[in-house]
Design an enzyme around this catalytic site. Structure first.
Site, PDB file in Angstrom:
ATOM      1  N   THR A   1      -7.561 -12.715  38.986  1.00  0.00           N
ATOM      2  CA  THR A   1      -6.566 -12.727  39.235  1.00  0.00           C
ATOM      3  C   THR A   1      -5.260 -13.401  38.442  1.00  0.00           C
ATOM      4  O   THR A   1      -6.556 -13.936  37.155  1.00  0.00           O
ATOM      5  CB  THR A   1      -6.157 -13.358  40.571  1.00  0.00           C
ATOM      6  OG1 THR A   1      -5.448 -14.959  40.879  1.00  0.00           O
ATOM      7  CG2 THR A   1      -7.362 -15.204  40.116  1.00  0.00           C
ATOM      8  N   SER A   2      -4.323 -13.760  37.756  1.00  0.00           N
ATOM      9  CA  SER A   2      -4.238 -13.874  36.682  1.00  0.00           C
ATOM     10  C   SER A   2      -3.706 -16.032  36.945  1.00  0.00           C
ATOM     11  O   SER A   2      -4.248 -16.794  37.917  1.00  0.00           O
ATOM     12  CB  SER A   2      -2.442 -13.469  36.254  1.00  0.00           C
ATOM     13  OG  SER A   2      -1.888 -14.108  37.094  1.00  0.00           O
ATOM     14  N   THR A   3      -3.747 -16.158  35.645  1.00  0.00           N
ATOM     15  CA  THR A   3      -4.106 -17.454  35.972  1.00  0.00           C
ATOM     16  C   THR A   3      -2.335 -18.467  35.797  1.00  0.00           C
ATOM     17  O   THR A   3      -2.619 -19.248  37.223  1.00  0.00           O
ATOM     18  CB  THR A   3      -3.630 -18.720  34.138  1.00  0.00           C
ATOM     19  OG1 THR A   3      -2.818 -18.066  33.623  1.00  0.00           O
ATOM     20  CG2 THR A   3      -5.124 -18.559  33.503  1.00  0.00           C
ATOM     21  N   LEU A   4      -1.616 -17.441  36.747  1.00  0.00           N
ATOM     22  CA  LEU A   4      -0.269 -17.856  37.470  1.00  0.00           C
ATOM     23  C   LEU A   4      -1.005 -17.653  38.840  1.00  0.00           C
ATOM     24  O   LEU A   4       0.080 -17.583  39.468  1.00  0.00           O
ATOM     25  CB  LEU A   4       0.464 -17.217  36.439  1.00  0.00           C
ATOM     26  CG  LEU A   4       1.316 -17.186  35.784  1.00  0.00           C
ATOM     27  CD1 LEU A   4       2.284 -16.622  34.599  1.00  0.00           C
ATOM     28  CD2 LEU A   4       1.277 -19.208  35.247  1.00  0.00           C
TER      29      LEU A   4
END
Length: 202
Positions: A8-11
């Site tokens: 998962t991305s940090t966003l």
């Protein structure tokens, strides 16, 4: 052995990672590698590197979606090559791709073709950009390697070093050395200046 990889991305919401892990577990993954890193920070995907290192011949790496694994088709093909070299299959759940099957292998071939097509398009755009810049008089290009070493050629020649040796020392062609010497504006300006050189010499 079935190995899962979740990213998962940090966003993204944390729930996104949990959903991936749930789907991977339901698919039968015995080991799941997870990490939170953006799609552009490929070099920082330490857990993906660990998953690739952990996998052994006969294993299958599983991801829920393609964008969880690769940042582009070219990157996917690169990862597939690594897996294939180890005898490891790849399964992309959302696309129904499994490289352990004949259909999956066919998809791999198609993806490789798409990656090559993307590269050709990129190179074509680059060539068109250079052509337009040249037409507008904005493109200078790189200075020729030999001409960039003209001062060194003239200095060595004044020191009495022969053309062949100059070429060897500076890592340029003999013909380039003679072109520089014969075209030197220093010729005839004084005793220390290099005289025209015949390329058949030395």
């Amino acid at each position: 052995m079935l190995i899962g990889y979740a990213r998962t991305s940090t966003l993204d919401q944390k729930a996104g990672l949990e959903a991936q892990k749930r789907d991977l577990s339901a698919a039968g993954c015995e080991r799941i590698f997870e990490e939170e890193v953006s799609s552009v920070d490929v070099a920082k995907r330490e857990r993906l590197v660990e998953a690739l290192s952990f996998a052994r011949s006969g294993d299958t790496l599983i991801v829920t979606k393609l964008d969880r694994l690769a940042r582009s088709v070219a990157h996917l093909v690169e990862l597939l090559a690594q897996l294939e070299a180890k005898g490891v299959s790849l399964r992309i759940m959302a696309m129904g791709i499994d490289t352990s099957t004949p259909t999956g292998k066919l998809m791999l071939t198609i993806l490789g073709g798409v990656a090559e097509f993307e590269r050709e398009i990129m190179l074509e755009r680059q060539r068109e950009g250079i052509a337009k810049a040249k037409a507008a008089g904005r493109y200078k290009g790189r200075a020729p390697t030999a001409q960039a070493k003209a001062d060194d050629v003239l200095r060595l020649h004044r020191e009495g070093v022969g053309g062949t040796e100059i070429a060897k020392r500076l890592g340029i062609g003999r013909a380039s050395v003679y072109r520089i010497l014969n075209g030197s504006e220093d010729a005839g300006k004084g005793a220390a200046a290099p005289a025209p050189v015949n390329s058949s010499a030395q």
